[in-house]
Design a protein around this motif. Structure first.
Motif, PDB file in Angstrom:
ATOM      1  N   ALA A  69      10.253  30.581 -40.602  1.00 18.57           N
ATOM      2  CA  ALA A  69      11.554  31.732 -40.793  1.00 18.57           C
ATOM      3  C   ALA A  69      12.657  31.366 -41.775  1.00 18.57           C
ATOM      4  O   ALA A  69      12.301  32.033 -42.733  1.00 18.57           O
ATOM      5  CB  ALA A  69      11.638  31.962 -39.059  1.00 18.57           C
ATOM      6  N   ARG A  70      12.787  30.720 -41.542  1.00 18.45           N
ATOM      7  CA  ARG A  70      14.455  30.495 -42.831  1.00 18.45           C
ATOM      8  C   ARG A  70      14.105  30.408 -43.296  1.00 18.45           C
ATOM      9  O   ARG A  70      13.915  30.348 -44.844  1.00 18.45           O
ATOM     10  CB  ARG A  70      15.143  29.252 -41.830  1.00 18.45           C
ATOM     11  CG  ARG A  70      16.239  29.313 -40.884  1.00 18.45           C
ATOM     12  CD  ARG A  70      17.108  28.684 -40.032  1.00 18.45           C
ATOM     13  NE  ARG A  70      17.724  28.762 -38.996  1.00 18.45           N
ATOM     14  CZ  ARG A  70      18.257  28.995 -38.663  1.00 18.45           C
ATOM     15  NH1 ARG A  70      18.508  30.097 -39.596  1.00 18.45           N
ATOM     16  NH2 ARG A  70      19.164  29.689 -37.063  1.00 18.45           N
ATOM     17  N   GLU A  71      13.095  28.986 -43.702  1.00 25.71           N
ATOM     18  CA  GLU A  71      12.462  28.655 -45.402  1.00 25.71           C
ATOM     19  C   GLU A  71      12.421  29.878 -45.789  1.00 25.71           C
ATOM     20  O   GLU A  71      12.162  29.911 -47.605  1.00 25.71           O
ATOM     21  CB  GLU A  71      11.377  27.723 -45.516  1.00 25.71           C
ATOM     22  CG  GLU A  71      11.435  26.680 -46.179  1.00 25.71           C
ATOM     23  CD  GLU A  71      11.740  25.269 -47.093  1.00 25.71           C
ATOM     24  OE1 GLU A  71      11.358  24.921 -47.789  1.00 25.71           O
ATOM     25  OE2 GLU A  71      10.645  24.905 -45.846  1.00 25.71           O
ATOM     26  N   ALA A  72      10.617  30.058 -45.113  1.00 26.80           N
ATOM     27  CA  ALA A  72       9.718  31.336 -45.711  1.00 26.80           C
ATOM     28  C   ALA A  72      10.727  32.421 -46.273  1.00 26.80           C
ATOM     29  O   ALA A  72      10.891  32.886 -47.489  1.00 26.80           O
ATOM     30  CB  ALA A  72       8.794  31.638 -45.436  1.00 26.80           C
ATOM     31  N   ALA A 208      21.339  25.903 -48.021  1.00 22.55           N
ATOM     32  CA  ALA A 208      20.645  25.499 -47.374  1.00 22.55           C
ATOM     33  C   ALA A 208      20.520  25.151 -46.318  1.00 22.55           C
ATOM     34  O   ALA A 208      19.832  23.917 -46.519  1.00 22.55           O
ATOM     35  CB  ALA A 208      19.804  24.610 -49.045  1.00 22.55           C
ATOM     36  N   ALA A 209      21.767  24.515 -45.988  1.00 23.42           N
ATOM     37  CA  ALA A 209      22.222  23.169 -44.580  1.00 23.42           C
ATOM     38  C   ALA A 209      22.012  22.342 -45.309  1.00 23.42           C
ATOM     39  O   ALA A 209      22.965  21.483 -45.288  1.00 23.42           O
ATOM     40  CB  ALA A 209      21.836  24.513 -43.732  1.00 23.42           C
ATOM     41  N   ASP A 210      21.008  21.928 -45.190  1.00 24.06           N
ATOM     42  CA  ASP A 210      20.393  20.125 -45.654  1.00 24.06           C
ATOM     43  C   ASP A 210      20.528  20.155 -46.988  1.00 24.06           C
ATOM     44  O   ASP A 210      18.903  19.671 -47.494  1.00 24.06           O
ATOM     45  CB  ASP A 210      19.585  20.439 -44.719  1.00 24.06           C
ATOM     46  CG  ASP A 210      18.837  19.073 -44.126  1.00 24.06           C
ATOM     47  OD1 ASP A 210      20.140  18.303 -44.997  1.00 24.06           O
ATOM     48  OD2 ASP A 210      17.314  18.260 -44.289  1.00 24.06           O
ATOM     49  N   MET A 211      21.685  19.691 -47.496  1.00 19.35           N
ATOM     50  CA  MET A 211      21.541  19.758 -48.896  1.00 19.35           C
ATOM     51  C   MET A 211      21.672  18.385 -49.593  1.00 19.35           C
ATOM     52  O   MET A 211      23.179  18.300 -49.888  1.00 19.35           O
ATOM     53  CB  MET A 211      22.336  20.497 -49.521  1.00 19.35           C
ATOM     54  CG  MET A 211      21.562  22.126 -49.638  1.00 19.35           C
ATOM     55  SD  MET A 211      22.897  22.979 -50.704  1.00 19.35           S
ATOM     56  CE  MET A 211      23.992  23.452 -49.611  1.00 19.35           C
ATOM     57  N   PHE A 228      14.555  24.418 -47.869  1.00 17.01           N
ATOM     58  CA  PHE A 228      15.327  25.533 -46.965  1.00 17.01           C
ATOM     59  C   PHE A 228      15.127  25.595 -45.525  1.00 17.01           C
ATOM     60  O   PHE A 228      14.906  26.362 -44.973  1.00 17.01           O
ATOM     61  CB  PHE A 228      15.501  26.264 -47.946  1.00 17.01           C
ATOM     62  CG  PHE A 228      15.728  26.417 -49.056  1.00 17.01           C
ATOM     63  CD1 PHE A 228      17.024  26.967 -49.421  1.00 17.01           C
ATOM     64  CD2 PHE A 228      15.292  25.750 -50.551  1.00 17.01           C
ATOM     65  CE1 PHE A 228      17.748  27.575 -50.476  1.00 17.01           C
ATOM     66  CE2 PHE A 228      15.783  26.283 -51.078  1.00 17.01           C
ATOM     67  CZ  PHE A 228      17.549  26.852 -51.835  1.00 17.01           C
ATOM     68  N   GLU A 229      14.352  24.203 -44.530  1.00 17.73           N
ATOM     69  CA  GLU A 229      14.480  24.658 -43.391  1.00 17.73           C
ATOM     70  C   GLU A 229      15.371  25.290 -42.734  1.00 17.73           C
ATOM     71  O   GLU A 229      14.684  25.629 -41.311  1.00 17.73           O
ATOM     72  CB  GLU A 229      13.546  23.392 -43.101  1.00 17.73           C
ATOM     73  CG  GLU A 229      12.287  22.956 -44.082  1.00 17.73           C
ATOM     74  CD  GLU A 229      11.772  21.713 -42.575  1.00 17.73           C
ATOM     75  OE1 GLU A 229      11.913  21.486 -41.493  1.00 17.73           O
ATOM     76  OE2 GLU A 229      11.329  20.669 -43.455  1.00 17.73           O
ATOM     77  N   PHE A 230      16.734  24.748 -43.125  1.00 17.87           N
ATOM     78  CA  PHE A 230      17.607  25.532 -42.421  1.00 17.87           C
ATOM     79  C   PHE A 230      18.628  25.990 -42.447  1.00 17.87           C
ATOM     80  O   PHE A 230      19.914  26.565 -42.370  1.00 17.87           O
ATOM     81  CB  PHE A 230      18.203  24.160 -41.971  1.00 17.87           C
ATOM     82  CG  PHE A 230      17.625  22.346 -41.611  1.00 17.87           C
ATOM     83  CD1 PHE A 230      17.969  22.738 -39.885  1.00 17.87           C
ATOM     84  CD2 PHE A 230      17.414  21.400 -42.130  1.00 17.87           C
ATOM     85  CE1 PHE A 230      16.931  22.199 -39.182  1.00 17.87           C
ATOM     86  CE2 PHE A 230      16.252  20.770 -41.037  1.00 17.87           C
ATOM     87  CZ  PHE A 230      16.613  20.622 -40.141  1.00 17.87           C
TER      88      PHE A 230
END
Length: 378
Positions: A69-72, A208-211, A228-230
């Motif tokens: 949901a977050r990445e899409a 993107a959070a998890d950069m 961009f999963e997070f």
């Protein structure tokens, strides 16, 4: 722990390719082995008969529900406004996205683990520039991102989950202090839960959070952020503080050469000041927002790392992704917390916890990334 080609279920791979082929309207074949990555996902490069190349990413099990949901949603919102992978198509059952292929290249982690200090410093500034570009573009897409996350989620999702993490850290640190025999008064760590309400500069964007240093691609056009999963919506200062902690959520968390980190931070600040001039002012700088985010990251990431040590979790070892020792990272987090001016209420307890970690786990300094020491860990 990274997935290896041997770990990949061939039936899952075949199904993934078949679903992606239906989405793009023609047959696809895998090119090479699936990319190493998280067990949450399967990522594979594909090509169609005309030679068009795509990257297909599938999210496994219920753990992948929110990641999809977050990445899409992030990729959809940023299409056409930011330099990110293009969302070509998606499926909610099974959960996967088809992205444009940005090609091959290196990443910041390669540079940090290499032996060229100038290359590492340049890549670090390239990362800061890419983050600034994301912030300036992401500032415009909040409604699209949030609507996308809600539409793709079968259950409620916190668009910004960091406040919940900080609230959880309050009770985690109480437990960890007890485990290390460090006495603290009741309510000592409550200040952590109030950090999100204390920022003075109103500067928020899609993150993107998890950069982490390997979640990017360095090519001819510069550095492009991946993964961009997070993704979430939050104050941009959280991302800037990555350069000062550094890398609180990442495996490649070696220390940075001070001048290189400061140059990268200056590059980021100058770029985002076009949108938020306040980032050049005192409310954002030392003694407030930036220090507040730096110290909060130290406490938050420190709780994650120390909890694993206290609970006896096995430490990950991956020769492809060399990590600093976890005790050393915890010690660095606590020293960062003890030296910061933004949360003086926690200075003394940070010092006592740091001494306990040194004694209990033989913790020492986190070495500089090899690029800043001629290619060696020392």
């Amino acid at each position: 722990m990274s997935a290896t080609p041997a770990d990949v279920d061939q039936d899952v791979l075949a199904e993934t390719l078949a679903v992606a082929a239906r989405l793009v309207g023609g047959p696809l074949r895998a090119v090479g082995q699936p990319f190493p990555g998280s067990r949450r996902t399967l990522v594979v490069r594909t090509v169609d008969p005309s030679g068009r190349s795509f990257v297909v990413k599938r999210y496994h099990s219920e753990e992948g529900r929110e990641a999809y949901a977050r990445e899409a949603s992030a990729l959809e919102a940023l299409t056409g406004v930011a330099q990110t992978p293009t969302l070509v198509a998606e499926s909610s059952d099974p959960r996967l996205v088809v992205m444009g292929d940005l090609g091959d290249g290196t990443h910041l982690a390669d540079a940090l683990l290499g032996d060229d200090a100038d290359r590492a410093a340049a890549a670090l500034s390239g990362w800061a520039t890419a983050v600034a570009r994301l912030h300036r573009a992401g500032h415009q897409v909040r409604d699209t991102f949030e609507a996308g996350v809600l539409a793709r989620s079968s259950e409620p999702v916190d668009v910004d989950y960091l406040p919940a993490h900080l609230l959880e850290a309050v009770s985690v640190w109480e437990r960890l202090a007890t485990a290390l025999d460090v006495a603290v008064p009741d309510g000592t760590f409550d200040v952590l839960a109030r950090v999100p309400d204390r920022f003075r500069v109103d500067a928020c964007s899609l993150s993107a959070a998890d950069m982490c240093p390997d979640n990017n691609l360095v090519g001819d056009a510069g550095l492009v952020l991946l993964d961009f999963e997070f993704a979430l919506w939050r104050p941009i200062v959280w991302d800037a503080a990555y350069l000062r902690v550094p890398w609180p959520t990442c495996w490649c968390a070696w220390s940075l050469e001070t001048s290189a980190a400061e140059a990268a931070l200056k590059r980021w600040r100058n770029a985002v000041a076009v949108e938020w001039p306040e980032v050049q002012g005192a409310d954002f700088d030392h003694d407030h927002d930036l220090d507040l985010a730096t110290e909060a990251w130290a406490w938050l990431a420190g709780s994650w790392c120390l909890a694993g040590l206290v609970d006896g979790e096995p430490q990950r070892v991956n020769p492809v992704k060399p990590m600093p020792r976890t005790p050393d990272r915890v010690l660095r987090f606590l020293r960062t917390a003890s030296a910061g001016p933004a949360l003086p209420e926690l200075t003394e307890v940070a010092l006592r916890l740091a001494r306990a970690v040194e004694t209990t786990y033989a913790a020492t300094d986190v070495p500089l990334a090899p690029a800043f020491t001629g290619g060696a860990f020392r």
